[in-house]
Design an enzyme around this catalytic site. Structure first.
Site, short mmCIF file in Angstrom:
data_model
loop_
_atom_site.label_atom_id
_atom_site.label_comp_id
_atom_site.label_asym_id
_atom_site.label_seq_id
_atom_site.Cartn_x
_atom_site.Cartn_y
_atom_site.Cartn_z
N HIS A 281 0.84 -1.20 0.00
CA HIS A 281 0.00 0.00 0.00
C HIS A 281 0.88 1.26 0.00
O HIS A 281 0.53 2.28 0.59
CB HIS A 281 -0.92 -0.01 1.23
CG HIS A 281 -2.27 0.62 1.00
ND1 HIS A 281 -3.42 -0.10 0.85
CD2 HIS A 281 -2.65 1.93 0.89
CE1 HIS A 281 -4.44 0.72 0.69
NE2 HIS A 281 -4.01 1.97 0.70
N GLY A 335 0.92 4.78 -7.74
CA GLY A 335 -0.02 5.53 -6.92
C GLY A 335 0.42 6.98 -6.81
O GLY A 335 -0.08 7.87 -7.51
C1 LIG Z 1 -3.23 9.33 -1.55
C2 LIG Z 1 -3.38 7.84 -1.73
C3 LIG Z 1 -4.66 7.30 -1.72
C4 LIG Z 1 -4.81 5.91 -1.89
N1 LIG Z 1 -6.08 5.37 -1.93
C5 LIG Z 1 -6.23 4.05 -2.15
C6 LIG Z 1 -7.54 3.50 -2.30
O1 LIG Z 1 -8.54 4.20 -2.28
N2 LIG Z 1 -7.62 2.15 -2.48
C7 LIG Z 1 -6.51 1.34 -2.53
O2 LIG Z 1 -6.64 0.13 -2.69
N3 LIG Z 1 -5.27 1.85 -2.43
C8 LIG Z 1 -5.11 3.18 -2.26
N4 LIG Z 1 -3.85 3.70 -2.19
C9 LIG Z 1 -2.69 2.82 -2.39
C10 LIG Z 1 -2.33 2.72 -3.89
O3 LIG Z 1 -3.33 2.04 -4.61
C11 LIG Z 1 -1.00 1.98 -4.10
O4 LIG Z 1 -1.06 0.71 -3.50
C12 LIG Z 1 0.20 2.74 -3.55
O5 LIG Z 1 0.05 4.13 -3.73
C13 LIG Z 1 1.47 2.28 -4.27
O6 LIG Z 1 2.63 2.92 -3.79
P1 LIG Z 1 3.24 4.23 -4.47
O7 LIG Z 1 2.40 5.37 -3.99
O8 LIG Z 1 4.61 4.27 -3.92
O9 LIG Z 1 3.19 4.04 -5.97
C14 LIG Z 1 -3.68 5.08 -2.05
C15 LIG Z 1 -2.39 5.66 -2.09
C16 LIG Z 1 -2.25 7.03 -1.94
C17 LIG Z 1 -0.86 7.60 -2.02
#
Ligand SMILES: Cc1cc2nc3c(=O)[nH]c(=O)nc-3n(C[C@H](O)[C@H](O)[C@H](O)COP(=O)(O)O)c2cc1C
Length: 384
Positions: A281, A335
């Site tokens: 995540h 993300g």
């Molecule tokens: C601001 C933010 C909101 C996120 N919201 C969700 C979400 O609603 N559902 C989910 O499964 N993951 C969510 N994530 C996790 C992303 O899907 C993903 O797993 C993660 O951002 C990957 O790492 P990275 O930011 O280093 O690319 C969120 C991440 C961020 C940064």
């Protein structure tokens, strides 16, 4: 690579977004949990992997296209689900979806988005849908039916938040749910007039503040109000039986998001999932979890070739994309990188982010003597 934004890499987009956004919104986008060791661990583990280049391979025609969970994509890259993109840019989800559609890569709609799935699906392109379970499970099953009818091909069920993560800064900043205005965050917002007018001002003109948009109209409450009964996310009771129910309800492809243990990947396969997303995540759930890239090889060994394997958490360069593929992933999700682009310049910033990552991926492939993504394997990495 054309650039109108003065951004030559993801770090430039990061810096531009940081300047535009109020601190509270920025911290929601950027930060991890607790002492924030996990974000550095994700990066350190990716940086520790090294390539062994090959020479004289004729790399004049490099093709980054591939298939990710049965969907053709121009690069082994997709946009991860991120809730509340609508707080970073006005109707942020539309900007993310449009940039992905133009680039020919998949976009994942978050169930926590501030625009509903109907509005986002109008953009078209290759759409996936991500699910968190609401307390009232029927609400979640209802949104699944809508997402499938609207053309979302794959469902991602996020499993790595069984309890609420410890994001202390959100409460300190008054950015919990509901939002609590205080002297500090009011001042913070006033000092970012471009954001205040361009995002909140436009919602106010339209007569509605952002809300959990995928709820039925009578259950939506905007970010300044408490949630209505049944509409808070609650996943503590999720178990493999609950996943089997989702498997039976969802006719499309099913991917379980947030898998780090090979036994869980194997169980995912046994309950009928089509893929796993190896992810921590982005270090936003458990601070001291294993780096996601370190979890990938054991999962590839266990279920590779029998189900799709995707990767996210820490991707900021094309070299990260190639490293994940070398360790067995079929594609990576981004993300924060997508949100940096969004925060920097809306759709144009997200397009720029995708251009940068695709271009860097192509360049790294060339240096490694590879012309198609299918040829990326463990042979490109130095032994650990
Ligand atoms: C601001 C933010 C909101 C996120 N919201 C969700 C979400 O609603 N559902 C989910 O499964 N993951 C969510 N994530 C996790 C992303 O899907 C993903 O797993 C993660 O951002 C990957 O790492 P990275 O930011 O280093 O690319 C969120 C991440 C961020 C940064």
């Amino acid at each position: 690579m054309a650039d109108d934004l003065g951004c030559w890499n993801i770090a430039d987009l990061h810096a531009k977004a940081r300047r535009r956004l109020p601190l509270g919104i920025w911290e929601y986008l950027e930060r991890g949990v607790e002492d924030e060791r996990g974000m550095a661990r994700n990066r350190d583990a990716l940086d520790a992997l090294k390539f062994i280049p090959r020479v004289a391979c004729n790399v004049e025609n490099i093709d980054t296209s591939c298939e990710i969970i049965g969907v053709p994509s121009t690069a082994p890259i997709a946009i991860a689900p991120t809730g509340a993109a609508g707080l970073i840019w006005h109707n942020g989800d539309l900007h993310l979806a449009r940039a992905a559609a133009k680039a020919g890569i998949p976009f994942t709609i978050s169930s926590a988005s501030t625009m509903d799935v109907e509005q986002i699906a109008e953009v078209g392109g290759k759409l996936w849908f991500q699910l968190y379970m609401w307390e009232d499970k029927e609400l979640s099953y209802g949104v699944l039916e809508r997402a499938y009818v609207l053309g979302c091909e794959t469902l991602f069920v996020t499993l790595d938040l069984p309890v609420m993560p410890n994001r202390e800064y959100l409460y300190r900043n008054g950015y919990g749910m509901p939002f609590a205005l205080n002297r500090n965050n009011m001042l913070d917002v006033m000092m970012h007039p471009r954001w205040l007018l361009g995002v909140m001002g436009r919602y106010a003109l339209g007569g509605a503040l952002p809300a959990q948009a995928n709820l039925p109209p009578n259950l939506k409450s905007n970010i300044m109000k408490s949630s209505k009964p049944g509409t808070v996310f609650r996943q503590a009771d999720l178990d493999w039986e609950a996943i089997k129910i989702l498997r039976d309800k969802w006719p499309g492809r099913l991917v379980l998001k947030g898998i780090l243990h090979p036994d869980d990947a194997e169980t995912a396969l046994n309950v009928g999932a089509d893929g796993v997303l190896v992810s921590n995540h982005g270090a936003r759930s458990l601070d001291h979890s294993i780096a996601a890239i370190d979890a990938l090889p054991a999962i590839t060994d266990r279920v590779g070739g029998r189900m799709s394997i995707l990767f996210d958490s820490g991707v900021r360069r094309g070299s990260d994309v190639v490293k994940a593929l070398a360790l067995g992933a079929d594609g990576v999700l981004v993300g924060r990188a997508a949100l940096y682009g969004l925060g920097a310049a809306g759709e144009a910033g997200v397009s720029r982010m995708l251009d940068i990552l695709q271009d860097e991926t192509r360049r790294v492939m060339g240096m490694l003597g590879l012309t198609d993504t299918g040829a990326i394997g463990s042979q490109v990495l130095a032994p650990r």
